[in-house]
Design a protein around this motif. Structure first.
Motif, PDB file in Angstrom:
ATOM      1  N   VAL A 165      14.370 105.437  34.754  1.00  0.00           N
ATOM      2  CA  VAL A 165      15.140 104.491  34.450  1.00  0.00           C
ATOM      3  C   VAL A 165      15.098 105.288  33.006  1.00  0.00           C
ATOM      4  O   VAL A 165      16.592 105.905  32.446  1.00  0.00           O
ATOM      5  CB  VAL A 165      13.934 103.985  33.467  1.00  0.00           C
ATOM      6  CG1 VAL A 165      14.810 102.830  32.654  1.00  0.00           C
ATOM      7  CG2 VAL A 165      12.939 102.818  34.526  1.00  0.00           C
ATOM      8  N   ILE A 166      14.412 106.458  31.811  1.00  0.00           N
ATOM      9  CA  ILE A 166      14.872 107.429  31.051  1.00  0.00           C
ATOM     10  C   ILE A 166      16.383 107.936  31.596  1.00  0.00           C
ATOM     11  O   ILE A 166      17.292 108.361  30.665  1.00  0.00           O
ATOM     12  CB  ILE A 166      13.794 107.662  30.234  1.00  0.00           C
ATOM     13  CG1 ILE A 166      12.486 106.853  29.964  1.00  0.00           C
ATOM     14  CG2 ILE A 166      14.153 109.241  29.227  1.00  0.00           C
ATOM     15  CD1 ILE A 166      11.093 107.182  29.075  1.00  0.00           C
ATOM     16  N   ALA A 167      16.177 108.138  32.522  1.00  0.00           N
ATOM     17  CA  ALA A 167      17.209 109.744  32.758  1.00  0.00           C
ATOM     18  C   ALA A 167      18.500 108.868  33.530  1.00  0.00           C
ATOM     19  O   ALA A 167      19.030 109.353  32.403  1.00  0.00           O
ATOM     20  CB  ALA A 167      16.132 110.257  33.814  1.00  0.00           C
ATOM     21  N   ALA A 168      18.241 107.895  33.481  1.00  0.00           N
ATOM     22  CA  ALA A 168      19.048 107.172  33.711  1.00  0.00           C
ATOM     23  C   ALA A 168      19.778 106.198  32.145  1.00  0.00           C
ATOM     24  O   ALA A 168      21.309 106.244  32.026  1.00  0.00           O
ATOM     25  CB  ALA A 168      18.821 105.368  34.608  1.00  0.00           C
ATOM     26  N   LEU A 169      18.660 105.773  31.239  1.00  0.00           N
ATOM     27  CA  LEU A 169      20.082 106.062  30.249  1.00  0.00           C
ATOM     28  C   LEU A 169      20.204 106.780  29.142  1.00  0.00           C
ATOM     29  O   LEU A 169      21.277 107.027  28.856  1.00  0.00           O
ATOM     30  CB  LEU A 169      18.689 105.232  30.028  1.00  0.00           C
ATOM     31  CG  LEU A 169      18.105 103.682  29.775  1.00  0.00           C
ATOM     32  CD1 LEU A 169      16.584 103.085  28.994  1.00  0.00           C
ATOM     33  CD2 LEU A 169      19.097 103.393  29.335  1.00  0.00           C
ATOM     34  N   GLU A 189      21.638 109.699  31.325  1.00  0.00           N
ATOM     35  CA  GLU A 189      22.920 109.343  31.721  1.00  0.00           C
ATOM     36  C   GLU A 189      24.560 108.833  31.313  1.00  0.00           C
ATOM     37  O   GLU A 189      24.836 108.590  30.993  1.00  0.00           O
ATOM     38  CB  GLU A 189      23.094 109.092  33.488  1.00  0.00           C
ATOM     39  CG  GLU A 189      21.872 110.912  33.954  1.00  0.00           C
ATOM     40  CD  GLU A 189      21.998 110.623  34.881  1.00  0.00           C
ATOM     41  OE1 GLU A 189      22.764 109.917  36.057  1.00  0.00           O
ATOM     42  OE2 GLU A 189      20.816 111.798  35.538  1.00  0.00           O
ATOM     43  N   ALA A 190      23.087 107.442  30.894  1.00  0.00           N
ATOM     44  CA  ALA A 190      24.401 106.834  30.273  1.00  0.00           C
ATOM     45  C   ALA A 190      25.107 106.530  29.321  1.00  0.00           C
ATOM     46  O   ALA A 190      26.764 106.563  28.920  1.00  0.00           O
ATOM     47  CB  ALA A 190      24.359 104.728  30.816  1.00  0.00           C
ATOM     48  N   ARG A 237      29.418 107.320  28.186  1.00  0.00           N
ATOM     49  CA  ARG A 237      29.397 107.203  27.120  1.00  0.00           C
ATOM     50  C   ARG A 237      30.466 108.034  26.381  1.00  0.00           C
ATOM     51  O   ARG A 237      31.075 107.901  25.739  1.00  0.00           O
ATOM     52  CB  ARG A 237      28.555 105.491  26.163  1.00  0.00           C
ATOM     53  CG  ARG A 237      29.453 105.283  25.366  1.00  0.00           C
ATOM     54  CD  ARG A 237      28.433 104.276  24.678  1.00  0.00           C
ATOM     55  NE  ARG A 237      27.462 104.433  23.901  1.00  0.00           N
ATOM     56  CZ  ARG A 237      27.165 104.590  22.668  1.00  0.00           C
ATOM     57  NH1 ARG A 237      27.930 103.396  22.248  1.00  0.00           N
ATOM     58  NH2 ARG A 237      26.501 105.155  21.810  1.00  0.00           N
ATOM     59  N   ASP A 238      29.149 109.083  25.666  1.00  0.00           N
ATOM     60  CA  ASP A 238      29.305 109.538  24.568  1.00  0.00           C
ATOM     61  C   ASP A 238      30.412 110.577  24.818  1.00  0.00           C
ATOM     62  O   ASP A 238      31.714 111.458  25.342  1.00  0.00           O
ATOM     63  CB  ASP A 238      28.642 110.840  24.063  1.00  0.00           C
ATOM     64  CG  ASP A 238      27.652 110.112  23.137  1.00  0.00           C
ATOM     65  OD1 ASP A 238      27.671 108.927  23.313  1.00  0.00           O
ATOM     66  OD2 ASP A 238      25.974 110.474  23.207  1.00  0.00           O
ATOM     67  N   ASP A 239      30.845 111.329  26.855  1.00  0.00           N
ATOM     68  CA  ASP A 239      31.577 112.173  27.746  1.00  0.00           C
ATOM     69  C   ASP A 239      32.927 111.303  27.154  1.00  0.00           C
ATOM     70  O   ASP A 239      34.084 112.200  27.159  1.00  0.00           O
ATOM     71  CB  ASP A 239      31.201 112.953  28.730  1.00  0.00           C
ATOM     72  CG  ASP A 239      29.548 113.696  28.576  1.00  0.00           C
ATOM     73  OD1 ASP A 239      30.227 113.851  27.796  1.00  0.00           O
ATOM     74  OD2 ASP A 239      29.631 113.374  29.454  1.00  0.00           O
TER      75      ASP A 239
END
Length: 149
Positions: A129-133, A135-136, A140-142
């Motif tokens: 879950v932390i890894a998915a967050l 990436e999310a 968003r930043d990219d």
């Protein structure tokens, strides 16, 4: 002899299914069918998180849902700007059908704009879950959608 062969084939098939099911359950992954769907406060009943939102679909008699609630609550508490929203799947069948939720618990990871970026079925692990967050937020930043700090 034929009965023994049938028994061995059935056991092998059941074991293969069990291994495959266990490997897939709880994994947070990208799903192409979401096609940029966005969810907002109107659909969720609560506001989105500043950086990301964890949406959990649960049912009353689902034992893994309680453990998932605990994991997602801990992650939302640890990571600033992340909100955890739990939705009773039985009370929101319209949303369940629209999002193709097939079992509980199901978890959607939304970015700050409410786009579904990851999903998991079954009880996810905290690290996933932390890894998915991460990436999310990185997605968003990219894409330049981040608000200035």
């Amino acid at each position: 002899m034929t009965g023994l062969v049938v028994c061995v084939v059935v056991l092998a098939a059941a074991s293969a299914y069990g291994v495959l099911h266990r490997r897939r359950s709880g994994r947070v992954r990208v799903r192409g069918r979401d096609g940029g769907k966005r969810l907002g406060a109107a659909e969720l009943g609560e506001g989105l998180g500043e950086r990301a939102t964890l949406v959990q679909f649960s049912s009353a008699f689902c034992a893994p849902c309680r453990a998932t609630r605990r994991v997602l609550g801990e992650v939302a508490h640890m990571v600033p700007g992340v909100t955890h929203i739990e939705i009773d799947a039985e009370n929101r069948l319209d949303l369940v059908r629209e999002l193709d939720i097939l079992k509980t618990p199901s978890v959607l990871v939304l970015d700050a704009q409410g786009r579904i970026v990851r999903r998991a079925t079954g009880q996810p692990r905290k690290a996933d879950v932390i890894a998915a967050l991460g990436e999310a937020v990185r997605d968003r930043d990219d894409h330049g959608d981040a608000s200035p700090r």
